[in-house]
Every structure is written in C-alpha cells, then in structure tokens.
Write an enzyme that holds these catalytic residues in place. Sequence first.
Site, PDB file in Angstrom:
ATOM      1  N   ALA A  81       4.613   4.142   2.824  1.00  0.00           N
ATOM      2  CA  ALA A  81       4.101   2.903   2.240  1.00  0.00           C
ATOM      3  C   ALA A  81       4.291   1.771   3.239  1.00  0.00           C
ATOM      4  O   ALA A  81       4.965   1.935   4.262  1.00  0.00           O
ATOM      5  CB  ALA A  81       4.848   2.580   0.952  1.00  0.00           C
ATOM      6  N   LYS A  82       3.696   0.658   2.975  1.00  0.00           N
ATOM      7  CA  LYS A  82       3.955  -0.546   3.766  1.00  0.00           C
ATOM      8  C   LYS A  82       3.597  -1.748   2.916  1.00  0.00           C
ATOM      9  O   LYS A  82       2.730  -1.668   2.042  1.00  0.00           O
ATOM     10  CB  LYS A  82       3.087  -0.550   5.036  1.00  0.00           C
ATOM     11  CG  LYS A  82       3.670  -1.379   6.151  1.00  0.00           C
ATOM     12  CD  LYS A  82       4.765  -0.640   6.888  1.00  0.00           C
ATOM     13  CE  LYS A  82       5.400  -1.468   7.966  1.00  0.00           C
ATOM     14  NZ  LYS A  82       6.315  -0.648   8.792  1.00  0.00           N
ATOM     15  N   GLY A  83       4.285  -2.864   3.182  1.00  0.00           N
ATOM     16  CA  GLY A  83       3.981  -4.086   2.462  1.00  0.00           C
ATOM     17  C   GLY A  83       3.853  -5.229   3.443  1.00  0.00           C
ATOM     18  O   GLY A  83       4.254  -5.113   4.603  1.00  0.00           O
ATOM     19  N   VAL A 108       0.862  -1.184   0.000  1.00  0.00           N
ATOM     20  CA  VAL A 108       0.000   0.000   0.000  1.00  0.00           C
ATOM     21  C   VAL A 108       0.894   1.228   0.000  1.00  0.00           C
ATOM     22  O   VAL A 108       1.739   1.386   0.882  1.00  0.00           O
ATOM     23  CB  VAL A 108      -0.930   0.029   1.239  1.00  0.00           C
ATOM     24  CG1 VAL A 108      -1.697   1.348   1.313  1.00  0.00           C
ATOM     25  CG2 VAL A 108      -1.899  -1.144   1.207  1.00  0.00           C
ATOM     26  N   ASP A 126      10.587  -5.192   8.236  1.00  0.00           N
ATOM     27  CA  ASP A 126       9.632  -4.979   9.322  1.00  0.00           C
ATOM     28  C   ASP A 126       9.523  -6.324  10.042  1.00  0.00           C
ATOM     29  O   ASP A 126      10.396  -7.190   9.852  1.00  0.00           O
ATOM     30  CB  ASP A 126       8.275  -4.513   8.748  1.00  0.00           C
ATOM     31  CG  ASP A 126       7.330  -4.008   9.826  1.00  0.00           C
ATOM     32  OD1 ASP A 126       7.604  -2.947  10.401  1.00  0.00           O
ATOM     33  OD2 ASP A 126       6.329  -4.692  10.134  1.00  0.00           O
TER      34      ASP A 126
END
Length: 424
Positions: free
Chosen positions: A113-115, A68, A154
């Site tokens: 963002a992050k995945g 995202v 992460d």
Amino acid sequence: MSYIEPAPIKDKENPLDSMMSRFDEAARLLGISDEIYNILKTPTKQVIVGLPITMDSGKIEVFQGYRVIHSNILGPSKGGIRYDPGVTLNEVQALAAWMTWKCAVVDIPYGGAKGGITCNPREMSAGELERLTRAYTLSMLDVFGPDRDIPAPDMGTGPREMAWLMDEYSKSLGMTVNSVVTGKPLVLGGSLGRVEATGRGVMVCALAGMEKLRINPYKATCAVQGFGNVGSHAARLLHERGVNILAISDMSGAYYNEKGIDIDAAAAYVEQNNRSLEGFTGAEKIPAGDLLTLKVDILVPAAKEDVITEENMHKIEARMIVEGANGPTAAVADAILNNKGILAVPDILANAGGVSVSYFEWVQNRLGYKWTQERIHRRSDRIMREAFEKVYNTSVEYQIPMRIAAYIVAIDKVAKTYTFRGGY
Ligand code: NAD
C-alpha cells in the site's frame, strides 16, 4: 497474448509506467494467465479524501489525501505515507504496487500500500502538520488497522507523524494500538535497528553481490550517492567491512578522495553541519553527476529516483549497482546496463531491509515484547541474504537481469497465493 508484451514506456517521467514495463516483462516470462495478470495490476482499494484544516492564520485550507491498497493477498497491506507537493494518485499507485513486490521478494506476510497528502511540509508549522495527520488518520479509520493496513513514514514524514497517527487511531478505538503503524519513536514501541535497517540491507546485498562477482571487499571500491539515512549507513557499514568508499554526495555536491573517504569523519561532519556535506574537507569536490560514472566496483544510488537515465547510462563504469533508493534506474537504462555486464541489484530487493525491520516492529508490538538489536540484525541479515540468493538463482535460471528476476519471484508468490485462496 498481446497484453503481456513488455509495455512501451509511454512516459519516462511516469512512475506507474516505469513499474508496469518491468512487471509486464516478468509476467510474460512467468506465463501467468490473463485473469491473474488483470488482478495483480489492479489496485484492491483506492481512497481519496479532502481534508479541511484550519491553518495557523485562521484560514481553512483543503488538502487532498490518498491511500492506495495495491494488494492484500499475502496479508495486511504495508506502505509509507508521503507528504510532498508533488504527490499524485498515479505516483501513489506505483509506490503501492512496488510495496507489494518488495514485501513478496523478502517473503514477509504483507501486501502493498502507499499513502500521501499533497502538501508542503517544509512550509507548515508543527501544529498544522499535527492537525493534518490526525484528520488524515480519522478519514482512514476503516482503512488502517494492524490486521488490515499498516502505514509507515515516507518522504516528508517521520516518527513524529507516526506517533500522532498512532495516538489518533488509538483514541478513536478507546485503547492503545501501537501495531497500527511502524516507524514510531522507540518509546512508543518503535524497533531497535530500524534507523540503519535499509542501509544495512544494502550492505548485505553488496557483500552477496561481491561474492558472486568474486570481488574481495578489502580490495573493493565504492561510490555512494546520497548521504542521508540509507546512504550514510550503507557507506559506514561497507567501510567497516573493508570496502574503500571513494566518493559520497548529497544535495550540496559530490566529494571524491582517490585514497578513500573517512566515513566516520564525514558522518560526524554532517551531524554538526545541519545534515549537509557542504564544506567537508576530507575529499575534493567534483561535479555532482560525475559520481555516478566513476570507475568503482560498487555504485550505490541512495538519494532519489531516476538518476541513471538515457543521458548517463552509457558512461556507468561500476561492476555492480546496489539500489538503495527507490527507482534510481529509469526503465530505459535496464537493457544497456545489462549489456554492459553490470550486476544491478534492484530496489525492491536491495532496499527491503527497512520494511523487514518494520515487520519486526509490528511483530514485537503484537507480542508486547522488545527484541535486542543483535537479534534484529541477525534476523534481518538472514532475510536479506536469503532473498538475494533466491533472486540471483532465478536470474541464472531464466538468464535474465536480477531486476526482472525479483519481479518474477514476487509475482510468482502473489499469483500462487491468489490461486490457492481463490476468487469469487
Ligand atoms: P534522506 O532524506 O535521509 O537522504 C537523502 C539524501 O540524498 C540526502 O543526503 C540528500 O541531500 C541527498 N540527495 C538528494 N538529492 C540528491 C541529488 N540530486 N544528488 C545527490 N544527493 C542527493 O532519505 P533516505 O531515507 O535516505 O532515502 C533515500 C532513498 O532511499 C529514497 O529514494 C527513498 O525512497 C529510499 N528508501 C528509503 C528507505 C528508508 O528506510 N529510509 C527505505 C527504502 C527506500
């Protein structure tokens, strides 16, 4: 204007709701327009992929992967990739927005963002994880890029996965592109100072907060929840600056010594004991939850989200909380902590030392050059200190807690940038 009333927290367990309730409060105080509000709350891009992977057994399993991009208004988006069975689109959306605010608070030229991939990395072999990481990278080839979107580790991922990601991306482009990802091993262009960067930023914020509250570090006491990357470095660096660390904890429990814990001894013990404090004799074991309610000057939650909640918020006795973890304070507890006069340095400021040094990693990769550790510490300390002052001054100006002030600083920067850049 009903849209910017503080959003009721519909579901306390829902990270997106928890983030949005603070966002809405800051947006209301700033008085941003409906248009800007709607732009900022809507992710720019959301990609969901199915990743069929041949497992070691020969069977094919399909994993769900997400990326995202919440915002790329300030620059290429930045954010980690999480491997965990609990990964959902909702969680990734919240974490992506958090990254936008975090990068804006510390004034680095990144969006957020992050995945994530819904998987259990603890039950997968290195080969399976490598195939999964490479497949995910290929599926995101037109999302990732040093000028587009820059991932990082992460929960459940680390330098090993970042190396695979960099390699797959580079092979697909036919050239080495190490600036596509940060958190790489040092030999692949990782940065000196990254390992302790988040804990170091927590220390800088704690010292800045002590100055505001006129607490002498040499007379100060502290409790640190979580003795992993963030907690152990924060504890060590605060200890080195005279702060007496009375309690530390990890998954094995909490450990208390009224005279103060020898942090170097604890770190050495954990190193030899499979990264666990279990059996540490430099302190007495106390019930895990008691650490958070100890009468200390500084409380550093550096383990996980939602540990200061409705259940214990009334019992917090610290004068200052410095949030090493992401989201350790449930939104419902904000008002109570504030009424008790506790200075809470929020996560999007306090743990931004990590993303600041990730930014330095990207800068060094693009320069094709390596900075010394001393230069990295000096620059990241300055970023953290300046951001602290800006948020603190905003909280004084608006007479609001530092958490909402941090959102105000961030939203204001993103909104102004958007206004200058313009829309369609
Ligand atoms: P880590 O896995 O290295 O350490 C986590 C520590 O917390 C471990 O010691 C673990 O045993 C302990 N822990 C877990 N559950 C606990 C519980 N219920 N009670 C007490 N201790 C518990 O993780 P980390 O990288 O140090 O991250 C910690 C937090 O900081 C997370 O919220 C993470 O999102 C956040 N954070 C980390 C970074 C970073 O650079 N590592 C950057 C920003 C934010």
